[in-house]
Design a protein around this motif. Structure first.
Motif, PDB file in Angstrom:
ATOM      1  N   TYR A   1     -44.103 -19.034  35.180  1.00  0.00           N
ATOM      2  CA  TYR A   1     -43.840 -19.633  33.876  1.00  0.00           C
ATOM      3  C   TYR A   1     -44.557 -20.977  33.780  1.00  0.00           C
ATOM      4  O   TYR A   1     -45.131 -21.328  32.762  1.00  0.00           O
ATOM      5  N   ARG A   2     -44.537 -21.699  34.901  1.00  0.00           N
ATOM      6  CA  ARG A   2     -45.214 -23.000  34.910  1.00  0.00           C
ATOM      7  C   ARG A   2     -46.730 -22.815  34.908  1.00  0.00           C
ATOM      8  O   ARG A   2     -47.464 -23.643  34.366  1.00  0.00           O
TER       9      ARG A   2
ATOM     10  N   ALA B   1     -48.153 -20.432  33.306  1.00  0.00           N
ATOM     11  CA  ALA B   1     -48.430 -20.146  31.898  1.00  0.00           C
ATOM     12  C   ALA B   1     -48.413 -21.443  31.089  1.00  0.00           C
ATOM     13  O   ALA B   1     -49.247 -21.656  30.204  1.00  0.00           O
ATOM     14  N   ASP B   2     -47.475 -22.325  31.427  1.00  0.00           N
ATOM     15  CA  ASP B   2     -47.432 -23.635  30.760  1.00  0.00           C
ATOM     16  C   ASP B   2     -48.720 -24.401  31.023  1.00  0.00           C
ATOM     17  O   ASP B   2     -49.270 -25.048  30.125  1.00  0.00           O
TER      18      ASP B   2
ATOM     19  N   GLY C   1     -51.416 -23.435  28.948  1.00  0.00           N
ATOM     20  CA  GLY C   1     -51.237 -24.061  27.647  1.00  0.00           C
ATOM     21  C   GLY C   1     -51.718 -25.504  27.641  1.00  0.00           C
ATOM     22  O   GLY C   1     -52.587 -25.869  26.852  1.00  0.00           O
ATOM     23  N   THR C   2     -51.199 -26.301  28.584  1.00  0.00           N
ATOM     24  CA  THR C   2     -51.595 -27.719  28.584  1.00  0.00           C
ATOM     25  C   THR C   2     -53.086 -27.870  28.849  1.00  0.00           C
ATOM     26  O   THR C   2     -53.710 -28.809  28.390  1.00  0.00           O
TER      27      THR C   2
ATOM     28  N   ARG D   1     -55.218 -25.839  27.699  1.00  0.00           N
ATOM     29  CA  ARG D   1     -55.844 -25.184  26.520  1.00  0.00           C
ATOM     30  C   ARG D   1     -56.804 -24.070  26.936  1.00  0.00           C
ATOM     31  O   ARG D   1     -57.939 -24.021  26.496  1.00  0.00           O
TER      32      ARG D   1
ATOM     33  N   ALA E   1     -47.853 -22.028  40.073  1.00  0.00           N
ATOM     34  CA  ALA E   1     -47.734 -23.073  39.060  1.00  0.00           C
ATOM     35  C   ALA E   1     -49.058 -23.774  38.806  1.00  0.00           C
ATOM     36  O   ALA E   1     -49.235 -24.443  37.805  1.00  0.00           O
ATOM     37  N   SER E   2     -49.989 -23.616  39.740  1.00  0.00           N
ATOM     38  CA  SER E   2     -51.265 -24.306  39.559  1.00  0.00           C
ATOM     39  C   SER E   2     -52.354 -23.366  39.044  1.00  0.00           C
ATOM     40  O   SER E   2     -53.497 -23.758  38.923  1.00  0.00           O
ATOM     41  N   GLU E   3     -51.968 -22.123  38.735  1.00  0.00           N
ATOM     42  CA  GLU E   3     -52.998 -21.139  38.377  1.00  0.00           C
ATOM     43  C   GLU E   3     -53.024 -20.806  36.884  1.00  0.00           C
ATOM     44  O   GLU E   3     -52.829 -19.651  36.489  1.00  0.00           O
TER      45      GLU E   3
ATOM     46  N   TYR F   1     -53.547 -17.176  35.144  1.00  0.00           N
ATOM     47  CA  TYR F   1     -52.616 -16.624  34.170  1.00  0.00           C
ATOM     48  C   TYR F   1     -53.392 -16.060  32.987  1.00  0.00           C
ATOM     49  O   TYR F   1     -53.185 -14.926  32.576  1.00  0.00           O
TER      50      TYR F   1
END
Lengths: 1114, 143
Positions: free
Chosen positions: B17-18, B20-21, B24-25, B27, B108-110, B114
């Motif tokens: 989920y992170r 994916a976030d 987003g951040t 872009r 979380a770093s990928e 994602y």
């Protein structure tokens, strides 16, 4: 109560509105039957935004709220607090992530809008079923664990401890200080790094609230914020930290020198060392990496590494003492041992193994030549008399250990002189009797009584004489027969009797043509002895080929040099006698078939290949057996006809009677016999003390794992000389000569010191405080803490992978940290900047961004290299005025306080800066001016020209990178690593010292490269966060956990095994499972697996998720 | 409107989920077809969720968890790793293409990973066409 749902869609300025048609989403959501109100607002998280929601809750009686905005990671806590303020349970709130998951990643606005609709709709459906949940509070343990004793760890530990709370500071190196203590000066203020850090280190070491655990590592962490249980492995230091006063006496006597890690391997340290003088704790440490391969491999456990190291220091007497700790036969084994130690020697992987056997012989010869001191008789502390039967290597080794253990020991020998096979089996030219005599004498001086000409066959008789234990080491003295016709003819003899008679000085009649049958050492010895007795032609008849010959290869070679011929694949089938005397031997040719039990290929006769050999004397050397007539009648034998004894204890079928060496194992090597004698000695002692003979045996030893061969320059092994063949075959003079003193020292210095500490134990006697404890064991300590701070730091990038820069290949190319040590007055060169040739450089190039800002290595900027490179310029000029200094940069990054000013200062000082990353450093000169220099090839990008710059020294400003085991560490603490393996912070902007795991914080370079000041700031920040939690004293536990409906539970227990935390117990009386809510972490593994759907996952109920699925897809 | 693959993504809350976030951040654009449901751990994904998704009109299901060894709950992703193949096997028995369900690991770093997993999955499902049970008359596609 019927749900009344309010939905609030955020524009997030243009972040969401710029892509998503928010009014359209709101209009759609408002149309959903369960939604009471849907609104749009510019910033929902702002004060007015929150006030609007709060007002709606109050005025409209909303009881459920959905906010569609950013990721819940960001503002879920904000809105949950809003719910609480408005009097609603925070779990009746749901967030739809339409920013990160829709607006920011979708190119088409229409698709983004549709996606947002679906996500919000799903949240609306979900929130409908959400239930109020209660959290519980648990106390926070006031102790803290800080991992890493660099400047960040020190800072945090001190700040927390100063508030009166206990800190465990764990550091894997022997001292705290980290990388900062390696630095010479710090930029931009040019403070002396050690001067500003050591006071903090001392404070840390003596702080009443800090428990320092150096040379330790965390191995396991369990629990959660407020209540972690941490297992810490304390590596044995082998020196008692509390007793050691840092006097360095141990270091002075230590014979092992290895490169110093602290000095970046530019200098050396001892195996017993302290990384640097101001180390905290100041106690020494012994670097012990298991057993060196030589010592590990020796069947008798002789500490070869120990005496080799001492010989390298010219400490020959001490070297002998090391050997004599194990056995008395330096001169014997220095000549005849099959030296399995050399086969395993790691040096052999570089060039050739250390000549361990020759070194052993050297120290024995040296002692003998210079007059051996008489041995001190061993103190007799025990009463039980012990009898050893046989005075060969097994018997004497056993007697030696037992007399040293304080027992009265008597050795019974049937022959006229002691020594067994050493005396009667091994010819003089290999082992001069004088050597053997002296070593037997030494055993006697210790107090062992040897009764020669005394055969023992009756053990009961020995017992009657008061002997409480007996060790049988009679050997295997009977030559085996071939069972061929004519074998008993005159002129046929057996190797063992032959050698014995020669040794005893008896005259032996030999013919002119002698043949020896067999391929073992006895055969070779017999052949060479026959030659020396004047036989004209000596040959060996062996049924297999050279590869299968069990004799020592060097002995075979020497034998061939001396003129003995070998008939391979040949076997005698008949001895032809004429008038009762041997005349010819009929032989048959053999070929090799399938491997037999010994693993060697079985020889098979070739039919019709018979031939005859004219021979006068035939010596049989095909094997030796035990002489049962010399052994007590009531003893049991093995299938192979040797005395049966336990392989570990060497106890025979008769209680209190032990057996070892050839009599038990069959013919084998000297060192194996010694090993057996030593093991038997342990058993005898335990037997007499009434202890368990098997406990802890065989002794577990750990062989050193990786042995670094870095920087080892090839050097040939010392050679010994041999007598010329012509001289050899005329006498029994010793063939091989020993090493002289200089050669021995030189050879011993080739040793790689595999296990680092050689266990010579000189440090033990040197230490006046008895602080050295070589038997120290690793310890696992368990501590409970409420919070954890990781400050594990970085390591310097190894630029040898960038071959274009020649690091490791070209002299005078050094890394930044190496230069720091070189320039430090306490460093390996005492602060002198020196080239490999000992001269001072006149020109130095400093290359920035080595390994950083490079897609082939690390994309990131290492943040400190620009500044430390500029610092080097200043220091170079300060130390060596007039030195030309050139810096090669991509961009100068000087964004902190005083950095830009420092940069300007360096420019004014006259450093020349070239913009451009050099392509290569080479030593290939193109002009005479470049001869002998390192040439930096680069493009000066400011003028667009390719240039060559010859300099004397190049400093590579290497990147800071995460430790190799960063991922493993992250796993232990349940946090994550980013792509470069730096630990991930909770939020890059707003929460840089916390991690995703509550209660685990990070500071310093383990998070990302940074300078000292930033590391300290982070450490202070993390300390403040931890202190806040300690001060609050409690934390809320997870509310979103699983719960079992006991009515529905069938008691199948599937969930019991699935739970990674062991939170589920089976209640026997009720036949149901129950979850312990204090332990459950809410992963949902059991929920998904329950076949009766009896487990409910609070806030992730099946109903809620099913509704969300429907909502997304409608 | 032409048919677009509809994919439900179950993402573990700690890594994927992170991740994916982060996409987003950072872009990093990706196909809008995957819609995310957050679960504490990939091991929370019941087979019934996947079936429910197909039943509710999904053409594919994407399950993302922490990389093996990195699970916040020690070993949840290993359980998922064993569970999903069994589920796929069962779906196959019903004539449902295995590729409609994908299990992958995103840390979380990928963020980049994602986005590429989402795009690959979308293209895969597009290739497979609409889930057959959803191809019937007027069952879905109302919005």
């Amino acid at each position: 109560m019927e749900p009344k749902i309010g939905v609030y869609v955020c524009d997030c300025g243009s972040n969401i509105l710029g892509k998503i048609d928010v009014p359209k989403v709101v209009e759609y959501i408002q149309s959903l039957p369960t939604v009471t109100i849907a609104r749009e607002y510019r910033f929902m998280c702002s004060g007015p935004g929150q006030a609007m929601i709060e007002q709606d809750i109050k005025e409209m009686g909303l009881n459920r709220v959905v906010v569609a905005s950013c990721t819940p990671q960001m503002h879920e806590p904000t809105f949950r607090r809003l719910m609480q303020r408005a009097g609603l349970n925070p779990y009746l709130f749901e967030m739809a992530n339409i920013r990160e998951h829709a607006s920011w990643i979708t190119e088409d606005p229409e698709a983004a809008t549709e996606k947002a609709k679906a996500l919000v709709r799903a949240s609306v459906r979900r929130v409908y079923y959400q239930e109020p949940l209660e959290t519980r509070e648990v106390p926070v343990h006031p102790d803290t664990l800080v991992v890493g004793g660099g400047v960040a760890g020190i800072q945090a530990a001190l700040e927390i401890a100063d508030s009166g709370h206990k800190v465990y500071l764990v550091e894997r190196e022997p001292s705290i200080g980290g990388h900062m203590i390696q630095l010479d000066k710090t930029f931009p203020t040019l403070d002396c790094s050690a001067c500003i850090l050591t006071p903090k280190m001392t404070l840390t070491g003596s702080h009443p609230f800090i428990e320092l655990m150096t040379y330790s590592e965390v191995t396991e962490v369990s629990g959660f914020i407020g209540n972690f249980t941490v297992k810490i492995r304390k590596k044995p230091r082998y020196i008692d930290v509390n007793e050691c006063n840092g006097c360095s006496d141990c270091e002075k006597v230590c014979p092992v020198t290895v490169p110093s890690e602290f000095n970046m391997k530019l200098g050396t340290r001892k195996a017993t060392y302290r990384p640097f003088p101001q180390a905290v704790p100041s106690a020494y440490v012994i670097d012990k990496q298991g057993k060196s391969p030589c010592s590990f491999t020796c069947p008798a456990g002789v500490n070869a590494h120990g005496y080799v190291a001492l010989i390298s220091q010219g400490k020959f007497k001490e070297a002998m003492e090391v050997l004599r700790r194990t056995m008395p036969f330096a001169g014997v084994c220095g000549r005849v041992c099959t030296h399995p130690c050399e086969t395993e020697c790691e040096r052999g992987k570089v060039d050739q193994p250390i000549a361990i056997r020759a070194l052993k012989r050297f120290m024995a010869d040296y002692e003998l030549k210079n007059g051996r001191e008489k041995a001190q008789p061993a103190e007799r502390t025990k009463k039980d008399k012990i009898a050893v039967v046989g005075s060969g290597p097994a018997g004497l080794a056993c007697a030696y250990d037992l007399v040293k253990a304080g027992y009265p020991v008597t050795v019974f020998e049937a022959a006229s002189q002691a020594g067994g096979m050493l005396r009667y089996g091994i010819p003089e030219y290999r082992l001069p009797k004088q050597i053997l005599d002296d070593e037997i004498e030494y055993v006697k001086e210790l107090g062992v009584e040897i009764k020669t000409n005394t055969a023992v066959t009756d053990i009961d008789e020995l017992k009657k004489q008061g002997y409480k234990a007996v060790f049988l080491a009679n050997g295997a003295w009977v030559s085996q027969k071939m069972n061929i016709p004519g074998e008993d003819a005159k002129g046929v003899m057996h190797a063992i009797e032959f050698l014995k008679q020669v040794s005893e000085g008896k005259k032996v009649e030999l013919g002119k043509r002698v043949a020896v049958v067999g391929g073992g050492n006895a055969a070779v010895d017999a052949a060479r002895t026959a030659l020396r007795l004047g036989a004209k032609e000596v040959s060996i008849i062996y049924r297999r080929s050279r590869a299968e010959m069990p004799a020592i290869p060097s002995e075979i070679e020497e034998m061939e040099e001396e003129g003995v011929k070998i008939s391979y694949l040949t076997n005698p089938v008949e001895v032809v006698a004429e008038s009762g005397k041997l005349a010819r031997v009929k032989c048959i040719r053999m070929e090799l078939g399938e491997p037999d039990a010994s693993g060697r290929r079985r020889p098979v006769p070739i039919e019709g290949s018979e031939f005859e050999m004219e021979i006068d004397t035939l010596i049989m050397a095909i094997g030796q057996a035990v002489n049962k007539s010399m052994l007590p009648g009531n003893i049991e034998y093995s299938e192979s006809g040797t005395v049966k004894a336990d392989e570990i204890t060497f106890e025979t079928s008769v209680k209190g009677v032990f057996a070892g060496g050839d009599v038990m194992a069959g013919p084998a090597t000297v060192i194996e016999a010694i090993a057996a004698g030593k093991e038997a000695a342990i058993s005898v002692d335990r037997y007499l003390q009434g202890a368990d003979m098997k406990e802890g045996r065989p002794e577990e030893k750990e062989r050193v794992k990786d042995v670094s061969k870095e920087g080892v320059v090839e050097k040939p092994r010392a050679t010994t000389s041999k007598l010329p063949v012509a001289e050899r075959i005329r006498s029994f003079k010793e063939v091989e000569s020993g090493l002289d003193k200089e050669a021995a020292i030189e050879e011993a210095n080739r040793c790689l010191n595999c296990a680092v500490c050689c266990e010579c134990l000189l440090c033990v006697s040197a230490c006046e405080r008895n602080a050295v404890k070589h038997d120290m064991k690793e310890e696992i300590v368990e501590v409970n803490v409420g919070n954890i701070l990781l400050a594990t730091g970085f390591k310097e990038f190894d630029p040898s992978v960038m071959q274009q820069y020649g690091y490791g290949r070209l002299d005078n190319v050094v890394t930044g940290l190496e230069f720091e040590r070189m320039i430090n007055s306490a460093g390996p060169t005492s602060g002198k900047i020196l080239l490999k040739n000992g001269e001072e450089p006149k020109s130095v190039a400093i290359i920035h961004c080595v390994g950083s800002r490079d897609i082939n290595h690390h994309e990131y900027c290492s943040a400190v290299c620009c500044m430390y490179s500029l610092k080097f310029s200043h220091l170079l000029r300060e130390h060596l005025p007039g030195t030309e200094v050139y810096e090669f940069y991509i961009d100068i990054r000087a964004p902190r306080k005083g950095f830009e000013e420092f940069y300007n200062r360096i420019l004014k000082e006259g450093t020349i800066l070239y913009r451009g990353r050099p392509g290569e450093i080479t030593d290939v000169a193109e002009t005479p001016y470049e001869e002998g220099k390192l040439i930096v090839k680069f493009e000066n990008t400011l003028i667009g020209e390719k240039e060559r710059l010859p300099v004397d020294m190049v400093i590579l400003s290497s990147a800071l990178e995460p430790h190799e085991n960063a991922r493993d560490v992250a796993r232990i603490f349940n946090i994550s690593c980013g792509e470069a393996d730096f630990f991930i912070e909770r939020h890059p902007k707003l929460d840089p010292v916390a991690t995703m795991t509550d209660g685990v914080f990070i500071a310093g370079c383990c998070e990302s490269p940074k300078d000292i000041r930033d590391s300290v700031s982070q450490a202070s920040a993390a300390a403040a966060r931890i202190l806040a939690l300690i001060s609050k004293g409690k934390v809320e536990t997870e509310a979103t956990i699983a719960e079992i409906d006991e009515e529905r539970c069938s008691g199948c227990r599937v969930c019991n095994l699935l739970c990674p935390y062991g939170a589920i117990d089976y209640i026997e009386e009720k036949k149901v499972s129950r979850i312990n809510d204090a332990i459950c972490k809410g992963c949902g593994a059991c929920v998904a697996a329950c076949p009766s759907a009896a487990i409910k996952h609070k806030h992730y109920t099946t109903q809620e998720i099913m509704a969300q699925i429907e909502g997304i897809l409608v | 409107m032409s048919w677009e693959p509809r994919i439900v993504g179950f993402l573990c809350s700690w890594c994927s989920y992170r991740g994916a976030d982060l996409a987003g951040t950072s872009r990093i654009p990706s196909a809008p077809n995957v819609k995310v449901i957050k679960v504490p751990c990939s091991t929370r994904v019941e087979p019934a969720f996947v079936i429910k998704a197909f039943q509710s009109g999904a053409d594919g299901v994407l399950i993302l968890g922490c990389h093996p060894g990195d699970c916040h709950y020690i070993e949840g992703n290993y359980k998922t790793m064993r569970r999903v193949p069994l589920l796929k096997k069962m779906l196959k028995q019903f004539g449902i293409e295995e590729e409609r369900v994908r299990l992958d690991w995103v840390s979380a770093s990928e963020g980049e990973k994602y986005a590429s997993v989402v795009n690959e999955m979308t293209e895969k499902v597009r290739e497979l066409g609409p889930f057959k049970a959803n191809n019937g008359e007027g069952q879905h596609g109302k919005n």
